[in-house]
Write an enzyme that holds these catalytic residues in place. Structure first.
Site, PDB file in Angstrom:
ATOM      1  N   THR A   1       0.825  -1.210   0.000  1.00 24.85           N
ATOM      2  CA  THR A   1       0.000   0.000   0.000  1.00 24.85           C
ATOM      3  C   THR A   1       0.865   1.268   0.000  1.00 24.85           C
ATOM      4  O   THR A   1       0.493   2.265  -0.613  1.00 24.85           O
ATOM      5  CB  THR A   1      -1.003   0.025   1.177  1.00 24.85           C
TER       6      THR A   1
ATOM      7  N   MET B   1      10.523  -6.978   3.617  1.00 28.85           N
ATOM      8  CA  MET B   1      10.838  -7.616   4.902  1.00 28.85           C
ATOM      9  C   MET B   1      12.125  -8.432   4.833  1.00 28.85           C
ATOM     10  O   MET B   1      12.168  -9.596   5.253  1.00 28.85           O
ATOM     11  CB  MET B   1       9.668  -8.502   5.341  1.00 28.85           C
ATOM     12  N   ARG B   2      13.170  -7.832   4.303  1.00 25.44           N
ATOM     13  CA  ARG B   2      14.456  -8.501   4.227  1.00 25.44           C
ATOM     14  C   ARG B   2      15.515  -7.553   4.749  1.00 25.44           C
ATOM     15  O   ARG B   2      15.474  -6.347   4.446  1.00 25.44           O
ATOM     16  CB  ARG B   2      14.809  -8.828   2.765  1.00 25.44           C
ATOM     17  N   ILE B   3      16.448  -8.090   5.512  1.00 27.52           N
ATOM     18  CA  ILE B   3      17.602  -7.278   5.908  1.00 27.52           C
ATOM     19  C   ILE B   3      18.603  -7.374   4.766  1.00 27.52           C
ATOM     20  O   ILE B   3      18.891  -8.471   4.272  1.00 27.52           O
ATOM     21  CB  ILE B   3      18.188  -7.806   7.226  1.00 27.52           C
ATOM     22  N   LEU B   4      19.094  -6.229   4.319  1.00 30.26           N
ATOM     23  CA  LEU B   4      19.987  -6.230   3.155  1.00 30.26           C
ATOM     24  C   LEU B   4      21.428  -6.457   3.594  1.00 30.26           C
ATOM     25  O   LEU B   4      21.851  -5.994   4.648  1.00 30.26           O
ATOM     26  CB  LEU B   4      19.886  -4.895   2.424  1.00 30.26           C
TER      27      LEU B   4
ATOM     28  N   HIS C   1       9.875   3.311   8.137  1.00 30.39           N
ATOM     29  CA  HIS C   1       9.811   2.458   9.323  1.00 30.39           C
ATOM     30  C   HIS C   1       8.669   2.962  10.210  1.00 30.39           C
ATOM     31  O   HIS C   1       8.554   4.177  10.447  1.00 30.39           O
ATOM     32  CB  HIS C   1      11.145   2.536  10.076  1.00 30.39           C
TER      33      HIS C   1
ATOM     34  N   GLU D   1      23.576  -0.871   9.265  1.00 30.72           N
ATOM     35  CA  GLU D   1      22.959  -1.130  10.573  1.00 30.72           C
ATOM     36  C   GLU D   1      21.452  -0.886  10.503  1.00 30.72           C
ATOM     37  O   GLU D   1      21.007   0.171  10.022  1.00 30.72           O
ATOM     38  CB  GLU D   1      23.587  -0.202  11.629  1.00 30.72           C
TER      39      GLU D   1
ATOM     40  N   LYS E   1      -0.348   3.891   9.040  1.00 30.13           N
ATOM     41  CA  LYS E   1      -0.266   3.718   7.588  1.00 30.13           C
ATOM     42  C   LYS E   1      -0.865   4.919   6.854  1.00 30.13           C
ATOM     43  O   LYS E   1      -0.308   5.381   5.854  1.00 30.13           O
ATOM     44  CB  LYS E   1      -0.968   2.440   7.156  1.00 30.13           C
TER      45      LYS E   1
ATOM     46  N   GLU F   1       1.674   7.358   6.843  1.00 28.33           N
ATOM     47  CA  GLU F   1       2.782   6.979   5.955  1.00 28.33           C
ATOM     48  C   GLU F   1       2.492   7.353   4.499  1.00 28.33           C
ATOM     49  O   GLU F   1       3.388   7.775   3.767  1.00 28.33           O
ATOM     50  CB  GLU F   1       3.040   5.469   6.041  1.00 28.33           C
TER      51      GLU F   1
HETATM   52  C1  GRF Z   1       4.555  -0.142   6.683  1.00 25.50           C
HETATM   53  O1  GRF Z   1       3.931   0.098   7.909  1.00 25.50           O
HETATM   54  C2  GRF Z   1       6.000   0.261   6.717  1.00 25.50           C
HETATM   55  O2  GRF Z   1       6.285   1.267   7.637  1.00 25.50           O
HETATM   56  C3  GRF Z   1       6.698  -0.998   7.145  1.00 25.50           C
HETATM   57  O3  GRF Z   1       5.960  -2.036   6.548  1.00 25.50           O
HETATM   58  C4  GRF Z   1       4.620  -1.626   6.316  1.00 25.50           C
HETATM   59  C5  GRF Z   1       4.347  -1.881   4.869  1.00 25.50           C
HETATM   60  O4  GRF Z   1       2.988  -1.878   4.558  1.00 25.50           O
HETATM   61  N1  GRF Z   1       8.092  -0.960   6.766  1.00 25.50           N
HETATM   62  P1  GRF Z   1       2.503  -1.922   3.035  1.00 25.50           P
HETATM   63  O5  GRF Z   1       3.024  -3.217   2.418  1.00 25.50           O
HETATM   64  O6  GRF Z   1       3.039  -0.731   2.348  1.00 25.50           O
HETATM   65  O7  GRF Z   1       1.012  -1.928   3.122  1.00 25.50           O
END
Ligand code: GRF
Length: 195
Positions: free
Chosen positions: A15, A91-94, A110, A144, A172, A175
């Site tokens: 999203t 959702m991966r640490i680079l 974040h 880090e 969100k 965001e």
């Molecule tokens: C968001 O809350 C962002 O801050 C975090 O992961 C979520 C991603 O949501 N890193 P979406 O996939 O953009 O809906």
């Protein structure tokens, strides 16, 4: 001025990616989305990007070393001629090698007011601590975790009845306002420096 080319990496619903993409289509946006890439081939955000005519790429991380999967994703970004990699729920640490090759060119959002609550379960931790505000932070990615320079933040009031889920929903919404704006300002500033 040519628009900065952005590859967005996602793992889930995408999203934030959608917010970034639609913002890129408004007049005067200084960036364009050239690729949406994911480590999860079934990520919902990929179909949305496709429907909007954006190139997509997916490659599962399963069974691959971190650096090898990063290299596959990096290649996709390079093939799309991306100037920036923008993480939106990726959702991966680079790996350090990957991040070091893109210094100042990888951006993340974040869901906390960094430097508070790096890592996971940010909303639960903010509620548990009795904080009056949660929020979100757009920052540069460094090796880090969640520690690179902060570009912009937005605060979200925590209500007495909030659960991690209800707070996450409002964060969100915040965001979606923050990320396109922070990315646009950052790439525009960078373009002025190099002009
Ligand atoms: C968001 O809350 C962002 O801050 C975090 O992961 C979520 C991603 O949501 N890193 P979406 O996939 O953009 O809906």
């Amino acid at each position: 001025m040519p628009k900065a080319k952005v590859a967005i990496f996602i793992s889930g619903s995408g999203t934030n990616m959608a917010a970034l993409l639609y913002a890129s289509r408004l007049p005067d946006c200084p960036y364009e989305v050239v690729l949406v890439a994911s480590n999860r081939p079934g990520a919902d955000g990929l179909s949305l990007a496709r429907a909007e005519g954006i190139a997509t790429f997916a490659h599962s991380h399963k069974g691959l070393e971190r650096a090898d999967h990063d290299a596959v994703m990096e290649r996709a970004a390079q093939d799309a001629d991306a100037d920036y990699i923008v993480l939106a729920g990726y959702m991966r640490i680079l790996s350090e090698e990957f991040v070091s090759r893109w210094t100042g060119k990888i951006i993340n959002i974040h869901p906390s007011l960094l430097p508070k609550y790096k890592g996971l379960n940010t909303h639960a931790r903010a509620i548990e601590a009795g904080d009056r505000h949660g929020g979100a932070t757009v920052h540069l990615v460094t090796p880090e975790l969640d520690s690179g320079a902060i570009l912009e933040q937005v605060k979200v009031t925590i209500l007495p009845e909030d659960t991690p889920d209800t707070l996450a929903e409002r964060v969100k919404l915040a965001e979606y306002q923050l990320y396109p704006r922070a990315l646009a300002s950052y790439v525009a500033r960078a373009a002025q420096v190099t002009a």
